[in-house]
Design a protein around this motif. Sequence first.
Motif, PDB file in Angstrom:
ATOM      1  N   SER A  63      18.106  -1.922  -6.573  1.00 52.91           N
ATOM      2  CA  SER A  63      17.329  -3.134  -6.875  1.00 52.91           C
ATOM      3  C   SER A  63      16.700  -3.727  -5.617  1.00 52.91           C
ATOM      4  CB  SER A  63      18.206  -4.170  -7.584  1.00 52.91           C
ATOM      5  OG  SER A  63      19.266  -4.566  -6.752  1.00 52.91           O
ATOM      6  N   SER A  64      17.429  -3.711  -4.498  1.00 50.63           N
ATOM      7  CA  SER A  64      16.843  -4.258  -3.266  1.00 50.63           C
ATOM      8  C   SER A  64      15.709  -3.366  -2.758  1.00 50.63           C
ATOM      9  CB  SER A  64      17.907  -4.457  -2.193  1.00 50.63           C
ATOM     10  OG  SER A  64      18.457  -3.222  -1.790  1.00 50.63           O
ATOM     11  N   VAL A  65      15.839  -2.057  -2.939  1.00 53.44           N
ATOM     12  CA  VAL A  65      14.753  -1.152  -2.537  1.00 53.44           C
ATOM     13  C   VAL A  65      13.528  -1.393  -3.416  1.00 53.44           C
ATOM     14  CG1 VAL A  65      14.017   1.259  -2.420  1.00 53.44           C
ATOM     15  CG2 VAL A  65      16.254   0.617  -1.583  1.00 53.44           C
ATOM     16  N   LEU A  66      13.748  -1.601  -4.708  1.00 52.56           N
ATOM     17  CA  LEU A  66      12.619  -1.875  -5.597  1.00 52.56           C
ATOM     18  C   LEU A  66      11.948  -3.202  -5.228  1.00 52.56           C
ATOM     19  CD1 LEU A  66      14.064  -0.659  -9.003  1.00 52.56           C
ATOM     20  CD2 LEU A  66      12.255   0.403  -7.651  1.00 52.56           C
ATOM     21  N   ALA A  67      12.734  -4.213  -4.868  1.00 52.39           N
ATOM     22  CA  ALA A  67      12.167  -5.492  -4.443  1.00 52.39           C
ATOM     23  C   ALA A  67      11.360  -5.313  -3.153  1.00 52.39           C
ATOM     24  CB  ALA A  67      13.272  -6.518  -4.244  1.00 52.39           C
ATOM     25  N   LEU A  68      11.915  -4.563  -2.203  1.00 50.33           N
ATOM     26  CA  LEU A  68      11.199  -4.318  -0.951  1.00 50.33           C
ATOM     27  C   LEU A  68       9.932  -3.497  -1.179  1.00 50.33           C
ATOM     28  CD1 LEU A  68      14.144  -3.595   1.501  1.00 50.33           C
ATOM     29  CD2 LEU A  68      12.607  -5.567   1.535  1.00 50.33           C
ATOM     30  N   THR A  69       9.969  -2.594  -2.147  1.00 48.11           N
ATOM     31  CA  THR A  69       8.787  -1.799  -2.476  1.00 48.11           C
ATOM     32  C   THR A  69       7.691  -2.698  -3.036  1.00 48.11           C
ATOM     33  OG1 THR A  69      10.155   0.151  -2.894  1.00 48.11           O
ATOM     34  CG2 THR A  69       7.938   0.163  -3.830  1.00 48.11           C
ATOM     35  N   GLY A  70       8.076  -3.672  -3.871  1.00 53.30           N
ATOM     36  CA  GLY A  70       7.100  -4.632  -4.379  1.00 53.30           C
ATOM     37  C   GLY A  70       6.487  -5.463  -3.266  1.00 53.30           C
ATOM     38  N   GLU A  71       7.322  -5.912  -2.335  1.00 50.31           N
ATOM     39  CA  GLU A  71       6.824  -6.661  -1.185  1.00 50.31           C
ATOM     40  C   GLU A  71       5.880  -5.792  -0.345  1.00 50.31           C
ATOM     41  OE1 GLU A  71       9.958  -8.312   1.196  1.00 50.31           O
ATOM     42  OE2 GLU A  71      10.908  -9.258  -0.529  1.00 50.31           O
ATOM     43  N   HIS A  72       6.246  -4.520  -0.226  1.00 53.02           N
ATOM     44  CA  HIS A  72       5.424  -3.607   0.571  1.00 53.02           C
ATOM     45  C   HIS A  72       4.048  -3.415  -0.077  1.00 53.02           C
ATOM     46  CE1 HIS A  72       4.805  -0.600   3.656  1.00 53.02           C
ATOM     47  NE2 HIS A  72       4.303   0.196   2.734  1.00 53.02           N
ATOM     48  N   LYS A  73       4.020  -3.329  -1.402  1.00 46.67           N
ATOM     49  CA  LYS A  73       2.731  -3.199  -2.091  1.00 46.67           C
ATOM     50  C   LYS A  73       1.873  -4.432  -1.853  1.00 46.67           C
ATOM     51  CE  LYS A  73       4.128   0.023  -5.660  1.00 46.67           C
ATOM     52  NZ  LYS A  73       4.370   0.248  -7.080  1.00 46.67           N
ATOM     53  N   ALA A  74       2.507  -5.610  -1.841  1.00 48.91           N
ATOM     54  CA  ALA A  74       1.764  -6.838  -1.544  1.00 48.91           C
ATOM     55  C   ALA A  74       1.221  -6.795  -0.113  1.00 48.91           C
ATOM     56  CB  ALA A  74       2.653  -8.056  -1.747  1.00 48.91           C
ATOM     57  N   THR A  75       2.035  -6.290   0.795  1.00 50.19           N
ATOM     58  CA  THR A  75       1.593  -6.165   2.187  1.00 50.19           C
ATOM     59  C   THR A  75       0.413  -5.197   2.291  1.00 50.19           C
ATOM     60  OG1 THR A  75       3.814  -6.627   3.014  1.00 50.19           O
ATOM     61  CG2 THR A  75       2.322  -5.496   4.519  1.00 50.19           C
ATOM     62  N   LEU A  76       0.463  -4.106   1.518  1.00 44.42           N
ATOM     63  CA  LEU A  76      -0.659  -3.157   1.528  1.00 44.42           C
ATOM     64  C   LEU A  76      -1.936  -3.810   1.018  1.00 44.42           C
ATOM     65  CD1 LEU A  76       1.026   0.143   0.268  1.00 44.42           C
ATOM     66  CD2 LEU A  76       0.206  -0.372   2.569  1.00 44.42           C
ATOM     67  N   GLY A  77      -1.815  -4.647  -0.012  1.00 44.05           N
ATOM     68  CA  GLY A  77      -2.972  -5.370  -0.518  1.00 44.05           C
ATOM     69  C   GLY A  77      -3.534  -6.328   0.516  1.00 44.05           C
ATOM     70  N   GLU A  78      -2.640  -7.040   1.184  1.00 47.03           N
ATOM     71  CA  GLU A  78      -3.056  -7.957   2.234  1.00 47.03           C
ATOM     72  C   GLU A  78      -3.707  -7.194   3.395  1.00 47.03           C
ATOM     73  OE1 GLU A  78      -1.142 -11.655   4.793  1.00 47.03           O
ATOM     74  OE2 GLU A  78       0.180 -10.350   3.636  1.00 47.03           O
ATOM     75  N   LEU A  79      -3.152  -6.045   3.691  1.00 45.29           N
ATOM     76  CA  LEU A  79      -3.700  -5.205   4.757  1.00 45.29           C
ATOM     77  C   LEU A  79      -5.124  -4.765   4.412  1.00 45.29           C
ATOM     78  CD1 LEU A  79      -2.496  -3.945   7.422  1.00 45.29           C
ATOM     79  CD2 LEU A  79      -2.190  -1.870   6.096  1.00 45.29           C
ATOM     80  N   GLY A  80      -5.347  -4.412   3.154  1.00 45.96           N
ATOM     81  CA  GLY A  80      -6.691  -4.023   2.721  1.00 45.96           C
ATOM     82  C   GLY A  80      -7.689  -5.162   2.860  1.00 45.96           C
ATOM     83  N   GLY A  81      -7.263  -6.366   2.479  1.00 49.49           N
ATOM     84  CA  GLY A  81      -8.142  -7.531   2.625  1.00 49.49           C
ATOM     85  C   GLY A  81      -8.445  -7.833   4.080  1.00 49.49           C
ATOM     86  N   ARG A  82      -7.425  -7.750   4.908  1.00 46.80           N
ATOM     87  CA  ARG A  82      -7.629  -8.007   6.337  1.00 46.80           C
ATOM     88  C   ARG A  82      -8.489  -6.925   6.976  1.00 46.80           C
ATOM     89  NH1 ARG A  82      -5.804 -12.685   9.123  1.00 46.80           N
ATOM     90  NH2 ARG A  82      -4.429 -13.711   7.656  1.00 46.80           N
ATOM     91  N   ARG A  83      -8.363  -5.704   6.481  1.00 46.60           N
ATOM     92  CA  ARG A  83      -9.154  -4.600   7.030  1.00 46.60           C
ATOM     93  C   ARG A  83     -10.644  -4.892   6.861  1.00 46.60           C
ATOM     94  NH1 ARG A  83      -7.160  -0.676   4.194  1.00 46.60           N
ATOM     95  NH2 ARG A  83      -5.607  -0.038   5.715  1.00 46.60           N
ATOM     96  N   ALA A  84     -11.016  -5.410   5.684  1.00 46.52           N
ATOM     97  CA  ALA A  84     -12.422  -5.719   5.422  1.00 46.52           C
ATOM     98  C   ALA A  84     -12.922  -6.829   6.349  1.00 46.52           C
ATOM     99  CB  ALA A  84     -12.613  -6.114   3.968  1.00 46.52           C
ATOM    100  N   SER A  85     -12.137  -7.892   6.505  1.00 48.66           N
ATOM    101  CA  SER A  85     -12.581  -8.989   7.369  1.00 48.66           C
ATOM    102  C   SER A  85     -12.591  -8.556   8.837  1.00 48.66           C
ATOM    103  CB  SER A  85     -11.710 -10.228   7.177  1.00 48.66           C
ATOM    104  OG  SER A  85     -10.394  -9.988   7.595  1.00 48.66           O
ATOM    105  N   LEU A  86     -11.644  -7.708   9.218  1.00 44.15           N
ATOM    106  CA  LEU A  86     -11.633  -7.212  10.593  1.00 44.15           C
ATOM    107  C   LEU A  86     -12.855  -6.321  10.845  1.00 44.15           C
ATOM    108  CD1 LEU A  86     -10.078  -7.106  13.272  1.00 44.15           C
ATOM    109  CD2 LEU A  86      -8.919  -5.078  12.404  1.00 44.15           C
ATOM    110  N   HIS A  87     -13.220  -5.537   9.847  1.00 43.96           N
ATOM    111  CA  HIS A  87     -14.398  -4.685   9.978  1.00 43.96           C
ATOM    112  C   HIS A  87     -15.652  -5.543  10.192  1.00 43.96           C
ATOM    113  CE1 HIS A  87     -16.958  -1.186   9.481  1.00 43.96           C
ATOM    114  NE2 HIS A  87     -17.632  -1.831   8.552  1.00 43.96           N
TER     115      HIS A  87
END
Length: 171
Positions: A63-87
């Motif tokens: 369950s903790s790995v699944l929770a961390l995986t969900g957080e990681h997916k959110a981080t990936l989404g945030e990373l994608g948004g930041r990538r566009a603004s950084l570009h």
Amino acid sequence: ICNRVNHVQTCLRELGDMAAKRRQDLEDSRRLWAFFQEMEEAEAWIREKERVLASKGCGRDLSSVLALTGEHKATLGELGGRRASLHQAMQRGEEILAKGGSGPDGVREKMRSVRARWKKLEEAVGLHQQKLQEALGFFQFSAETDDLLAWLQDAYRIASSDDFGHDDYSS
């Protein structure tokens, strides 16, 4: 009077030209400092994400790995948004470099620094994702083997029982 009017008009044109040049220089300076501010904000965000990724474990159970995986997916989404603004910020930096003006060495160095940190962050994110996948696989395997062990113990208990029933129905 005509000479005086011509002189005043010439002075007014020169003043207008000087004001336009000054405005352009000020706009260029504003763009330069806005670029540096964007780069500083990007570096601060990257440092924060690096710190968060370094401090995160991979979980202690499924369950903790699944929770961390969900957080990681959110981080990936945030990373994608930041990538566009950084570009976009990098494009503005390229425009500043193309225009010349003041501070091109600082702009070039800042862009190089941010790109290197961004690449390092993406590698850390990929490594963290790989570790989460490995932990998820391990804990899923562990849960499946625990279920299988429970079933085997139940089947062994039933198979080793000396109770054969006392009538047709219970048998």
